[in-house]
Design an enzyme around this catalytic site. Structure first.
Site: not given
Length: 289
Positions: A78, A177
């Site tokens: 991918d 984050d």
């Protein structure tokens, strides 16, 4: 009966471009086998220059190759396909992924399936699926993403605050984050690993998923793709990561705007390919029979 959206089929299949997974010289024999299969059917193969240099063959620069081919084959996983798809998008070329990895939500074929698929190609038994592309902009920098745009904290010792607007109206403040903005195609990538939803790939929508949010009330959200979304980091700096492959800096006080591209990428698939079967196989959801 549900009718799946599809793009117009190829006008001809005479020349095909091939891009190999980088830093994989062991793919030379695979390339030669692929070339042999297409040559048997009088289809010419053009190898991309960096791939050619890697295996000691002759190739053409990607931009030059795109002007000559009818579609492009990405050989790898991918990650390889993502890089190819973003570039092929600029030339309105379909991309077929041959999977040599392990997971492969985007790559369509294993090498063992290729000979049979070539027969299908020649009798127009295939489909070309449109895939949503997103455009990002920071100041004078513009970029596109097939899977996702990630806003990640630069300072690992502190949380990142991100202010969000939708169509110029304040929408949310995220603490954590970072944040993922992904396409439906990208919903099975980083988004999935942090608890975001899986979205059918032919949907036109943004998925906004917080990364390790400080508050449990910060949840993933899916919004229609006709909105324009803006994100600002008022007190810190952030790193912008595009499809896990390109990196940009978002400075304190700057904002990144994200919107759907006017055009769509094109993925070439087997007619029999079914997204839910792929999910079941890749995520090991069990026997569907």
């Amino acid at each position: 009966m549900r009718v799946e959206r599809s793009c117009k089929q190829l006008e001809k299949i005479e020349n095909i471009g091939i891009v190999l997974k980088p830093d994989s010289p062991e793919l030379k024999n695979t390339f030669l086998d692929i070339k042999k299969l297409f040559s048997k059917n009088s289809i010419n193969i053009i190898l991309e220059k960096k791939s050619a240099n890697m295996i000691g063959e002759i190739g053409k620069d990607f931009d030059e190759l795109c002007k000559e081919v009818d579609f492009i084959i990405s050989v790898g996983g991918d990650g390889t396909l993502l890089g190819v798809a973003r570039k092929a998008f600029l030339y309105d070329l379909p991309v077929l992924g041959i999977n040599l990895g392990t997971l492969g939500f985007l790559t369509d074929l294993n090498f063992d399936d290729l000979e049979e698929f070539i027969k299908d190609l020649l009798v127009k038994d295939y489909k070309i699926s449109p895939r949503m592309i997103i455009e990002g902009k920071i100041e004078d920098k513009n970029f596109i993403a097939f899977n996702d745009i990630v806003i990640s904290r630069k300072n690992l010792s502190s949380m990142l605050e991100i202010s969000a607007k939708i169509d110029k109206k304040p929408f949310n403040k995220y603490f954590g984050d970072g944040l993922i903005v992904c396409t439906p195609s990208g919903s099975t990538a980083y988004n999935l690993s942090v608890g975001g939803p899986i979205v059918y790939p032919l949907t036109n929508a943004f998925i906004i998923t917080p990364i390790a949010p400080h508050s449990l009330t910060q949840r993933p959200i899916v919004v229609p793709a006709d909105f324009e979304i803006e994100f600002k980091v008022p007190y810190d700096e952030a790193t912008i990561i595009v499809d896990g492959q390109e990196f940009y800096e978002l400075k304190k006080g700057e904002f990144i705007s994200i919107r759907i591209a006017k055009e769509q990428a094109k993925m070439l698939h087997r007619t029999s390919r079914d997204f839910f079967e792929v999910l079941s196989e890749k995520l090991r959801w069990g026997n569907l029979t």
